[in-house]
Write a protein that holds these residues in place. Sequence first.
Motif, PDB file in Angstrom:
ATOM      1  N   ARG A 248      -5.505  -4.379   4.400  1.00  0.00           N
ATOM      2  CA  ARG A 248      -5.468  -5.854   5.238  1.00  0.00           C
ATOM      3  C   ARG A 248      -4.048  -5.553   5.930  1.00  0.00           C
ATOM      4  N   LYS A 249      -4.259  -5.375   7.357  1.00  0.00           N
ATOM      5  CA  LYS A 249      -3.023  -5.285   8.250  1.00  0.00           C
ATOM      6  C   LYS A 249      -2.378  -6.652   8.372  1.00  0.00           C
ATOM      7  N   LEU A 250      -1.029  -6.856   8.651  1.00  0.00           N
ATOM      8  CA  LEU A 250      -0.223  -7.709   8.720  1.00  0.00           C
ATOM      9  C   LEU A 250       0.634  -7.921   9.750  1.00  0.00           C
ATOM     10  N   LEU A 251       1.161  -8.632  10.642  1.00  0.00           N
ATOM     11  CA  LEU A 251       1.979  -8.430  11.878  1.00  0.00           C
ATOM     12  C   LEU A 251       3.014  -9.212  11.095  1.00  0.00           C
ATOM     13  N   LEU A 252       4.289  -8.751  11.016  1.00  0.00           N
ATOM     14  CA  LEU A 252       5.468  -9.343  10.569  1.00  0.00           C
ATOM     15  C   LEU A 252       6.609  -8.657  11.728  1.00  0.00           C
ATOM     16  N   ALA A 253       7.343  -9.913  12.312  1.00  0.00           N
ATOM     17  CA  ALA A 253       8.582  -9.629  13.205  1.00  0.00           C
ATOM     18  C   ALA A 253       8.220  -8.405  14.195  1.00  0.00           C
ATOM     19  N   GLU A 254       6.886  -8.476  14.648  1.00  0.00           N
ATOM     20  CA  GLU A 254       6.563  -7.505  15.606  1.00  0.00           C
ATOM     21  C   GLU A 254       6.131  -6.026  14.939  1.00  0.00           C
ATOM     22  N   ARG A 255       6.289  -6.078  13.669  1.00  0.00           N
ATOM     23  CA  ARG A 255       5.837  -4.588  13.045  1.00  0.00           C
ATOM     24  C   ARG A 255       4.587  -4.772  12.358  1.00  0.00           C
ATOM     25  N   GLU A 256       3.796  -3.813  12.394  1.00  0.00           N
ATOM     26  CA  GLU A 256       2.807  -3.860  11.452  1.00  0.00           C
ATOM     27  C   GLU A 256       3.061  -3.538   9.954  1.00  0.00           C
ATOM     28  N   ALA A 257       2.291  -3.931   9.116  1.00  0.00           N
ATOM     29  CA  ALA A 257       2.480  -3.691   7.698  1.00  0.00           C
ATOM     30  C   ALA A 257       1.121  -3.726   7.033  1.00  0.00           C
ATOM     31  N   ILE A 258       1.088  -3.135   5.795  1.00  0.00           N
ATOM     32  CA  ILE A 258      -0.416  -2.910   5.245  1.00  0.00           C
ATOM     33  C   ILE A 258      -0.244  -3.609   3.978  1.00  0.00           C
ATOM     34  N   THR A 259      -1.066  -4.279   3.286  1.00  0.00           N
ATOM     35  CA  THR A 259      -1.049  -4.824   1.962  1.00  0.00           C
ATOM     36  C   THR A 259      -2.733  -4.363   1.369  1.00  0.00           C
ATOM     37  N   CYS A 260      -2.574  -4.292   0.189  1.00  0.00           N
ATOM     38  CA  CYS A 260      -3.914  -4.003  -0.744  1.00  0.00           C
ATOM     39  C   CYS A 260      -4.413  -5.359  -0.988  1.00  0.00           C
ATOM     40  N   THR A 261      -5.804  -5.404  -1.198  1.00  0.00           N
ATOM     41  CA  THR A 261      -6.494  -6.559  -1.303  1.00  0.00           C
ATOM     42  C   THR A 261      -6.979  -6.570  -2.880  1.00  0.00           C
ATOM     43  N   GLU A 262      -6.700  -5.597  -3.751  1.00  0.00           N
ATOM     44  CA  GLU A 262      -7.218  -5.437  -4.822  1.00  0.00           C
ATOM     45  C   GLU A 262      -6.166  -4.832  -5.993  1.00  0.00           C
ATOM     46  N   ALA A 263      -5.928  -5.316  -7.127  1.00  0.00           N
ATOM     47  CA  ALA A 263      -4.827  -4.878  -7.928  1.00  0.00           C
ATOM     48  C   ALA A 263      -5.086  -3.295  -8.463  1.00  0.00           C
TER      49      ALA A 263
ATOM     50  N   CYS B 178       0.927  -1.238   0.020  1.00  0.00           N
ATOM     51  CA  CYS B 178      -0.027  -0.070   0.246  1.00  0.00           C
ATOM     52  C   CYS B 178       1.030   1.126   0.094  1.00  0.00           C
ATOM     53  N   PRO B 179       0.723   2.499  -0.846  1.00  0.00           N
ATOM     54  CA  PRO B 179       1.573   3.264  -1.005  1.00  0.00           C
ATOM     55  C   PRO B 179       1.211   4.324   0.093  1.00  0.00           C
ATOM     56  N   PHE B 180      -0.082   3.966   0.864  1.00  0.00           N
ATOM     57  CA  PHE B 180      -0.358   4.987   1.805  1.00  0.00           C
ATOM     58  C   PHE B 180      -0.446   4.268   3.085  1.00  0.00           C
ATOM     59  N   GLU B 181       0.680   3.170   3.102  1.00  0.00           N
ATOM     60  CA  GLU B 181       0.810   2.494   4.437  1.00  0.00           C
ATOM     61  C   GLU B 181       0.925   3.367   5.695  1.00  0.00           C
ATOM     62  N   ARG B 182       2.012   4.568   5.456  1.00  0.00           N
ATOM     63  CA  ARG B 182       2.184   5.415   6.673  1.00  0.00           C
ATOM     64  C   ARG B 182       0.990   6.093   7.252  1.00  0.00           C
ATOM     65  N   ALA B 183      -0.016   6.490   6.333  1.00  0.00           N
ATOM     66  CA  ALA B 183      -1.323   7.165   6.413  1.00  0.00           C
ATOM     67  C   ALA B 183      -2.033   6.382   7.448  1.00  0.00           C
ATOM     68  N   LEU B 184      -2.087   4.878   6.913  1.00  0.00           N
ATOM     69  CA  LEU B 184      -2.894   4.063   7.597  1.00  0.00           C
ATOM     70  C   LEU B 184      -2.435   3.462   8.977  1.00  0.00           C
ATOM     71  N   LEU B 185      -1.197   3.430   9.083  1.00  0.00           N
ATOM     72  CA  LEU B 185      -0.580   3.057  10.366  1.00  0.00           C
ATOM     73  C   LEU B 185      -0.673   4.277  11.406  1.00  0.00           C
ATOM     74  N   SER B 186      -0.628   5.443  10.965  1.00  0.00           N
ATOM     75  CA  SER B 186      -0.665   6.479  11.646  1.00  0.00           C
ATOM     76  C   SER B 186      -2.124   6.845  12.420  1.00  0.00           C
ATOM     77  N   ARG B 187      -3.278   6.307  11.456  1.00  0.00           N
ATOM     78  CA  ARG B 187      -4.326   6.183  11.620  1.00  0.00           C
ATOM     79  C   ARG B 187      -5.239   7.713  11.432  1.00  0.00           C
ATOM     80  N   CYS B 188      -4.738   8.346  10.453  1.00  0.00           N
ATOM     81  CA  CYS B 188      -5.161   9.616   9.863  1.00  0.00           C
ATOM     82  C   CYS B 188      -6.405   9.299   8.736  1.00  0.00           C
TER      83      CYS B 188
END
Length: 148
Positions: free
Chosen positions: A38-53, A21-31
């Motif tokens: 879709r949020k993923l947890l990887l090595a105790e970090r949050e990451a965001i993936t998109c569900t539609e191309a 997701c190019p807007f991962e920082r906006a999503l993680l900062s909750r603005c």
Amino acid sequence: MSGYNEEAYKQARDAAIALPCPFERALLSRCAECYKSRKLLLAEREAITCTEAAANEACKAFHRALHENARFALHIDPHQPWPFGKEIRAQCGGVLGLKAALSRPEAETADIARLVEAALTRYGEIDRFPYSEIMRAVVHYEPRKRKA
């Protein structure tokens, strides 16, 4: 040394996230939110993936346009990477500026995919979005609200 391998994390992240997701920082900062994320947890970090191309491509195009339009407003050297704070201002301010340009109710959540879809319906193409209005929101966005 902590023994933490950043390169191994990056490889695991790349393997787990097909559509970053190019807007991962906006999503993680909750603005903002996104119903296509879709949020993923990887090595105790949050990451965001998109569900539609298709949504991911539209968001990437909007993100590129925000960067192109915000370089001057945020005093970004085109040959340097974007600092974290200015990236947050571009992403959050850009999404909130698009929401304002579309005259969405203040109480309504800024859902990135829905806003981009609505703007494409109204303006036809991403390069026709009202960037002068969006840039005002980018310039005035404050990642941390100051206490009075």
